[in-house]
Motif scaffolding. Sequence first.
Motif, PDB file in Angstrom:
ATOM      1  N   LEU A   1      67.811  37.954  54.872  1.00 61.32           N
ATOM      2  CA  LEU A   1      68.783  39.035  54.820  1.00 61.32           C
ATOM      3  C   LEU A   1      68.421  40.135  55.813  1.00 61.32           C
ATOM      4  O   LEU A   1      69.270  40.613  56.571  1.00 61.32           O
ATOM      5  CB  LEU A   1      68.866  39.594  53.399  1.00 61.32           C
ATOM      6  N   VAL A   2      67.159  40.507  55.857  1.00 58.14           N
ATOM      7  CA  VAL A   2      66.708  41.548  56.789  1.00 58.14           C
ATOM      8  C   VAL A   2      66.870  41.078  58.227  1.00 58.14           C
ATOM      9  O   VAL A   2      67.413  41.800  59.072  1.00 58.14           O
ATOM     10  CB  VAL A   2      65.241  41.943  56.499  1.00 58.14           C
ATOM     11  N   LEU A   3      66.442  39.876  58.533  1.00 58.02           N
ATOM     12  CA  LEU A   3      66.551  39.364  59.896  1.00 58.02           C
ATOM     13  C   LEU A   3      68.010  39.172  60.305  1.00 58.02           C
ATOM     14  O   LEU A   3      68.378  39.457  61.447  1.00 58.02           O
ATOM     15  CB  LEU A   3      65.785  38.048  60.047  1.00 58.02           C
ATOM     16  N   GLY A   4      68.829  38.724  59.404  1.00 55.01           N
ATOM     17  CA  GLY A   4      70.241  38.521  59.703  1.00 55.01           C
ATOM     18  C   GLY A   4      70.963  39.824  59.998  1.00 55.01           C
ATOM     19  O   GLY A   4      71.873  39.871  60.820  1.00 55.01           O
ATOM     20  N   SER A   5      70.533  40.902  59.380  1.00 56.49           N
ATOM     21  CA  SER A   5      71.196  42.181  59.628  1.00 56.49           C
ATOM     22  C   SER A   5      70.764  42.797  60.948  1.00 56.49           C
ATOM     23  O   SER A   5      71.415  43.712  61.450  1.00 56.49           O
ATOM     24  CB  SER A   5      70.903  43.159  58.482  1.00 56.49           C
ATOM     25  N   CYS A   6      69.710  42.298  61.548  1.00 56.56           N
ATOM     26  CA  CYS A   6      69.227  42.846  62.818  1.00 56.56           C
ATOM     27  C   CYS A   6      69.885  42.207  64.027  1.00 56.56           C
ATOM     28  O   CYS A   6      69.864  42.777  65.101  1.00 56.56           O
ATOM     29  CB  CYS A   6      67.710  42.656  62.945  1.00 56.56           C
ATOM     30  N   GLY A   7      70.426  41.032  63.884  1.00 58.81           N
ATOM     31  CA  GLY A   7      70.934  40.292  65.040  1.00 58.81           C
ATOM     32  C   GLY A   7      72.323  40.720  65.456  1.00 58.81           C
ATOM     33  O   GLY A   7      72.920  41.645  64.934  1.00 58.81           O
ATOM     34  N   GLY A   8      72.823  40.030  66.467  1.00 56.21           N
ATOM     35  CA  GLY A   8      74.181  40.279  66.931  1.00 56.21           C
ATOM     36  C   GLY A   8      74.219  41.129  68.177  1.00 56.21           C
ATOM     37  O   GLY A   8      73.388  41.987  68.376  1.00 56.21           O
ATOM     38  N   SER A   9      75.199  40.873  69.029  1.00 61.46           N
ATOM     39  CA  SER A   9      75.275  41.599  70.281  1.00 61.46           C
ATOM     40  C   SER A   9      76.314  42.708  70.243  1.00 61.46           C
ATOM     41  O   SER A   9      76.421  43.472  71.174  1.00 61.46           O
ATOM     42  CB  SER A   9      75.610  40.626  71.416  1.00 61.46           C
ATOM     43  N   SER A  10      77.078  42.805  69.180  1.00 64.06           N
ATOM     44  CA  SER A  10      78.081  43.859  69.121  1.00 64.06           C
ATOM     45  C   SER A  10      77.408  45.138  68.636  1.00 64.06           C
ATOM     46  O   SER A  10      76.450  45.107  67.884  1.00 64.06           O
ATOM     47  CB  SER A  10      79.229  43.414  68.225  1.00 64.06           C
ATOM     48  N   HIS A  11      77.935  46.255  69.118  1.00 63.11           N
ATOM     49  CA  HIS A  11      77.350  47.550  68.770  1.00 63.11           C
ATOM     50  C   HIS A  11      78.248  48.233  67.759  1.00 63.11           C
ATOM     51  O   HIS A  11      79.279  48.781  68.108  1.00 63.11           O
ATOM     52  CB  HIS A  11      77.200  48.410  70.028  1.00 63.11           C
ATOM     53  N   ASN A  12      77.811  48.185  66.498  1.00 69.94           N
ATOM     54  CA  ASN A  12      78.581  48.820  65.438  1.00 69.94           C
ATOM     55  C   ASN A  12      78.214  50.283  65.284  1.00 69.94           C
ATOM     56  O   ASN A  12      78.739  50.957  64.414  1.00 69.94           O
ATOM     57  CB  ASN A  12      78.392  48.075  64.116  1.00 69.94           C
ATOM     58  N   SER A  13      77.314  50.757  66.121  1.00 70.23           N
ATOM     59  CA  SER A  13      76.951  52.168  66.115  1.00 70.23           C
ATOM     60  C   SER A  13      77.123  52.716  67.526  1.00 70.23           C
ATOM     61  O   SER A  13      77.088  51.975  68.506  1.00 70.23           O
ATOM     62  CB  SER A  13      75.503  52.345  65.655  1.00 70.23           C
ATOM     63  N   ALA A  14      77.307  54.010  67.598  1.00 71.56           N
ATOM     64  CA  ALA A  14      77.523  54.667  68.890  1.00 71.56           C
ATOM     65  C   ALA A  14      76.203  54.794  69.649  1.00 71.56           C
ATOM     66  O   ALA A  14      75.128  54.833  69.040  1.00 71.56           O
ATOM     67  CB  ALA A  14      78.109  56.050  68.660  1.00 71.56           C
ATOM     68  N   PRO A  15      76.283  54.865  70.983  1.00 68.58           N
ATOM     69  CA  PRO A  15      75.084  55.205  71.747  1.00 68.58           C
ATOM     70  C   PRO A  15      74.550  56.569  71.271  1.00 68.58           C
ATOM     71  O   PRO A  15      75.296  57.374  70.693  1.00 68.58           O
ATOM     72  CB  PRO A  15      75.587  55.285  73.198  1.00 68.58           C
ATOM     73  N   ARG A  16      73.289  56.843  71.549  1.00 67.38           N
ATOM     74  CA  ARG A  16      72.637  58.036  71.010  1.00 67.38           C
ATOM     75  C   ARG A  16      73.254  59.347  71.491  1.00 67.38           C
ATOM     76  O   ARG A  16      73.441  60.260  70.712  1.00 67.38           O
ATOM     77  CB  ARG A  16      71.150  58.027  71.335  1.00 67.38           C
ATOM     78  N   ASN A  17      73.551  59.475  72.795  1.00 62.09           N
ATOM     79  CA  ASN A  17      74.019  60.749  73.337  1.00 62.09           C
ATOM     80  C   ASN A  17      75.386  60.566  73.997  1.00 62.09           C
ATOM     81  O   ASN A  17      75.474  60.231  75.171  1.00 62.09           O
ATOM     82  CB  ASN A  17      73.003  61.310  74.340  1.00 62.09           C
ATOM     83  N   LEU A  18      76.431  60.824  73.256  1.00 64.49           N
ATOM     84  CA  LEU A  18      77.794  60.604  73.744  1.00 64.49           C
ATOM     85  C   LEU A  18      78.243  61.656  74.755  1.00 64.49           C
ATOM     86  O   LEU A  18      79.279  61.499  75.390  1.00 64.49           O
ATOM     87  CB  LEU A  18      78.779  60.559  72.579  1.00 64.49           C
TER      88      LEU A  18
END
Length: 195
Positions: free
Chosen positions: A12-29
């Motif tokens: 579960l932990v490893l599966g939540s770390c993967g993926g190439s899509s960015h569901n969060s914004a870059p740090r400094n917009l």
Amino acid sequence: MSSFFRAMALMLVLGSCGGSSHNSAPRNLDDACSIVSERPEYLRAFRAVERKYGVPVPSLMAIIYQESKFISNNRPPHRYALGVIPVGRQSSAVGYSQALDATWREYQDSVGGSRANRQNIRDATDFMGWYMVQTVDVTGVPIHDTRNQYLAYHDGRSGYMRGTWRSKSWLIRVAGEVEARAVMYDVQLRSCRKR
């Protein structure tokens, strides 16, 4: 049995770390150089659209900032009945470009193909370039006119032509902010030699 639960927890932990899509914004917009350094695939996508459609990189970035804050799976908020019961979303917009379902299907049928995905930065920016070039053709708004391109993007080309935006003081203000952000991003990208 406990080793089974430990293995499941690890998966579960490893599966939540993967993926190439960015569901969060870059740090400094507020820093275009920071955005494209943190997410170099964004700059590749922006430059591809600039080459293909002529849409300036800073304009794309400013519109994406306004539409989704660079969050790939962004959606409009839910509507509520009686203030507490969710009854659906305000619109069908999804992803970086916040493209509506019907407009996205039109893009897929025209140039994007059935596998195009609104949550993919390459596809979302290609959609935006395609849409903005059509805006030039239909409305005459120049591709470099970020403010009016945004008004037509938000209200749709027919809404723009009817002038629906004229009665929306908040939208006129936001379009000005999008234009100012594009200018800011342009200056920043030039300073870090990404433009």
